[in-house]
Structures are given as C-alpha cells and as structure tokens.
Motif scaffolding. Structure first.
Motif, short mmCIF file in Angstrom:
data_model
loop_
_atom_site.label_atom_id
_atom_site.label_comp_id
_atom_site.label_asym_id
_atom_site.label_seq_id
_atom_site.Cartn_x
_atom_site.Cartn_y
_atom_site.Cartn_z
N SER A 28 0.83 -1.20 0.00
CA SER A 28 0.00 0.00 0.00
C SER A 28 0.87 1.26 0.00
O SER A 28 1.61 1.49 0.95
CB SER A 28 -0.91 -0.01 1.23
N PRO A 29 0.80 2.07 -1.05
CA PRO A 29 1.63 3.27 -1.11
C PRO A 29 1.29 4.28 0.00
O PRO A 29 2.13 5.09 0.39
CB PRO A 29 1.36 3.85 -2.50
N GLU A 30 0.07 4.22 0.54
CA GLU A 30 -0.33 5.15 1.60
C GLU A 30 0.48 4.94 2.88
O GLU A 30 0.60 5.85 3.70
CB GLU A 30 -1.82 4.99 1.94
N LEU A 31 1.06 3.77 3.05
CA LEU A 31 1.84 3.48 4.25
C LEU A 31 3.32 3.81 4.08
O LEU A 31 4.07 3.84 5.04
CB LEU A 31 1.70 1.99 4.64
N GLY A 32 3.73 4.06 2.85
CA GLY A 32 5.13 4.38 2.61
C GLY A 32 6.01 3.15 2.78
O GLY A 32 5.54 2.02 2.84
N GLU A 33 7.30 3.36 2.89
CA GLU A 33 8.26 2.28 3.06
C GLU A 33 8.35 1.90 4.52
O GLU A 33 8.62 2.74 5.37
CB GLU A 33 9.64 2.74 2.56
N ALA A 34 8.11 0.65 4.82
CA ALA A 34 8.14 0.19 6.21
C ALA A 34 9.58 0.09 6.72
O ALA A 34 10.45 -0.43 6.03
CB ALA A 34 7.46 -1.16 6.34
#
Length: 139
Positions: free
Chosen positions: A112-118
């Motif tokens: 999910s791009p909304e969460l960005g890079e974990a």
C-alpha cells in the motif's frame, strides 16, 4: 531478520521496547499476526519505550489511536476492517503516518503506497499458551 520466542505478555512488551530503540520519527512498522497473537501487546511495549504514559489499547473499532510520546507521536492503526486503502478517503492516514510520528500498523495491506516504506515488519505467531514466535525484519 531475527526470530525471538516469548513466553509471557511481559516478554512480548519487552521485545516491543527493544524494537522502539531502533525507531525514529517518520518510521512505519507493519505488525502481522492472527487475532490474539499479541500485536497490541508488542505495540504497547514499544509505545511505553517511546514515552507514552496513556493506556495503549487496540484500535479495533476505529482506524487508530494517537499517543503523545516523549519525542514523537505514536500512532497505532488497525486496518482489519478495511477492504483496501485504495477504496478509502485518500487522507484517511494523514493524521497517523508522517514525519512527526512512529506508526504501528496492524493488519497492513501489502504494497500500500499510503503506508510508505516500512522500517520494520513484525509477524507474531501462536506457539501455545502465552508463547509467541516473533519474526522481525528491519531495513
């Protein structure tokens, strides 16, 4: 990646505190596991280590909780009830994920791009009784 087994909720909280020592503002931690594996327990330990003094509870019946820590805002999200972030309001996560907070996301949607890079990915697995297997991938 490293793997740790815990035998009590207090040990799972202590591991959460250990992980928090590695986190900085803007970091996102994806937390996976079946119901009852201790995801919120792990997040509670991390939140305490980040200076949160309020009770840390599961945000199961809402999108998330925000807590004031000593140096960052700690966001705790639960995406279990969402069908997919692509179908939600684009600004849904703005109050939780960003440069001033450390965000812990339970039931994250893959890619999910909304969460960005974990920054970290954590998976908890039941091992019987209070025992848990906890796998941690850090970037």
């Amino acid at each position: 990646m490293f793997v740790r087994e815990t035998a009590a909720p207090e040990e799972t909280e202590a591991l959460g505190a250990e992980l928090a020592a590695e986190l900085l503002a803007g970091d996102v931690v994806l937390v996976r596991g079946e119901l009852g594996t201790g995801k919120t327990t792990l997040v509670r330990g991390a939140a305490r280590a980040l200076g949160v003094t309020d009770p840390v509870t599961s945000p199961t019946f809402g999108i998330g909780h925000r807590y004031r820590g000593s140096r960052v805002t700690v966001a705790h999200l639960d995406l279990y009830r969402l069908v997919g972030l692509g179908q939600e309001d684009p600004g849904l996560l703005e109050d939780y994920v960003g440069p001033q907070s450390v965000a812990f996301v339970e039931w994250p949607e893959e890619g999910s791009p909304e969460l960005g890079e974990a920054r970290m990915r954590v998976t908890l697995t039941h091992r019987g009784g209070d025992r848990r297997r906890i796998e941690v991938w850090a970037q």
